[in-house]
Design an enzyme around this catalytic site. Structure first.
Site, PDB file in Angstrom:
ATOM      1  N   SER A   1     -58.323  19.237 -77.929  1.00  0.00           N
ATOM      2  CA  SER A   1     -57.651  18.001 -77.525  1.00  0.00           C
ATOM      3  C   SER A   1     -58.623  16.835 -77.397  1.00  0.00           C
ATOM      4  O   SER A   1     -58.272  15.692 -77.702  1.00  0.00           O
ATOM      5  CB  SER A   1     -56.917  18.219 -76.201  1.00  0.00           C
ATOM      6  OG  SER A   1     -55.956  19.233 -76.315  1.00  0.00           O
TER       7      SER A   1
ATOM      8  N   HIS B   1     -58.901  14.723 -72.421  1.00  0.00           N
ATOM      9  CA  HIS B   1     -58.184  13.751 -73.238  1.00  0.00           C
ATOM     10  C   HIS B   1     -58.785  12.349 -73.081  1.00  0.00           C
ATOM     11  O   HIS B   1     -59.052  11.668 -74.070  1.00  0.00           O
ATOM     12  CB  HIS B   1     -56.712  13.719 -72.835  1.00  0.00           C
ATOM     13  CG  HIS B   1     -55.965  14.951 -73.249  1.00  0.00           C
ATOM     14  ND1 HIS B   1     -54.582  14.999 -73.271  1.00  0.00           N
ATOM     15  CD2 HIS B   1     -56.386  16.171 -73.656  1.00  0.00           C
ATOM     16  CE1 HIS B   1     -54.200  16.204 -73.677  1.00  0.00           C
ATOM     17  NE2 HIS B   1     -55.283  16.935 -73.907  1.00  0.00           N
TER      18      HIS B   1
END
Length: 289
Positions: free
Chosen positions: A193, A239
């Site tokens: 991610s 993220h």
């Protein structure tokens, strides 16, 4: 002099009006001058590397927006990264939790199976990168690989292979570094991610640099952040770290002046790397003292 229609004139053919500009130097170019690029068009001067005298042996090689070589396969590095993720995903399914325990991102914790302390703070720095290629759940793997394929296919052709590879590695490292610093030291984290969000940040900077419509990208970023902070079990730190790291690296790659392009680009990548390392060292010191 600008014509009455308001359109500029081609910088190579002053008698021709045009609404097209080179995606690299932004000079007006007419249909006779336009050379197709991966996105938009370039002028002949930029295609030749900006050197009409041929001083450099590869001056006639087409260049990407960031100065890299234009490759016939604009997704080669993306394919390699997906293959690496797939190999580790299969290995994790076969080997089970033991392999995952050895490669996942963990700050500093006691491991009952090993009977010892493990983690980045204990010197296992490889976890900062190994975790970015590791997945356990099918849905997690498929979602990240889909993002890597789609957005990587947009960004890689504009940066070139080497710069794109550096972007992915630094994005993954930035995501892991922020997760290591902010998340609880015994909280495991894994997945690509951070890399995917780094590519999202790169896509936003690239779109802005090319002066395209930012609304679709802004909507995509907003939706991605909404999912990040509303779905349980997601490492928002990875993220955000990847997003910021990827945007910073890409800004340096795309906005480096041609006269000092390599110096500025290396400097931008080095600066992000130093920030990540400083964060890891500071956090490691706080956990082990």
């Amino acid at each position: 002099m600008e014509p009455q229609s308001g359109l500029p004139r081609c910088h190579r053919h002053p008698d021709v009006e045009t609404g097209i500009r080179c995606t690299r130097c932004e000079k007006p170019i007419c249909p006779r001058c336009m050379v197709s690029a991966s996105v938009g068009f370039q002028c002949p001067d930029c295609v030749r590397g900006g050197s009409g005298t041929g001083h450099a042996p590869d001056a006639n090689q087409p260049r990407t927006l960031a100065g890299g070589r234009v490759a016939s396969d604009g997704r080669l590095v993306t394919k390699i990264l997906i293959a690496l993720n797939l190999a580790l995903f299969i290995a994790a399914q076969v080997a089970g939790d033991r392999l995952v325990d050895e490669l996942t991102l963990i700050g500093y914790a006691y491991s009952p199976p090993l009977g010892e302390l493990v983690g980045v703070a204990d010197g296992e720095w490889y976890r900062l990168l190994s975790s970015t290629f590791l997945h356990q759940e099918v849905a997690h793997f498929v979602f990240n690989m889909l993002g890597l394929w789609v957005i990587g296919g947009i960004v890689e052709p504009e940066l070139g292979r080497i710069r794109f590879a550096a972007l992915c590695l630094l994005s993954g490292l930035s995501g892991s570094a922020l997760a290591f610093v902010v998340a609880p030291s015994n909280q495991p984290s894994l997945g690509a991610s951070g890399v995917v969000f780094g590519l999202i940040g790169a896509w936003a900077v690239l779109t802005r640099r090319q002066r395209y419509d930012m609304r679709p990208v802004a909507l995509f970023v907003a939706l991605s952040l909404l999912l990040t902070f509303t779905r349980p079990g997601i490492s928002w730190e990875a993220h955000i770290g990847g997003l910021v790291g990827g945007a910073l690296v890409t800004y340096g790659l795309l906005h480096a002046p041609k006269a000092r392009r390599n110096l500025v680009q290396y400097g931008a990548c080095g600066l992000v790397l130093l920030i990540d390392l400083a964060m890891v060292l500071a956090r490691s010191a706080s956990l082990t003292t």
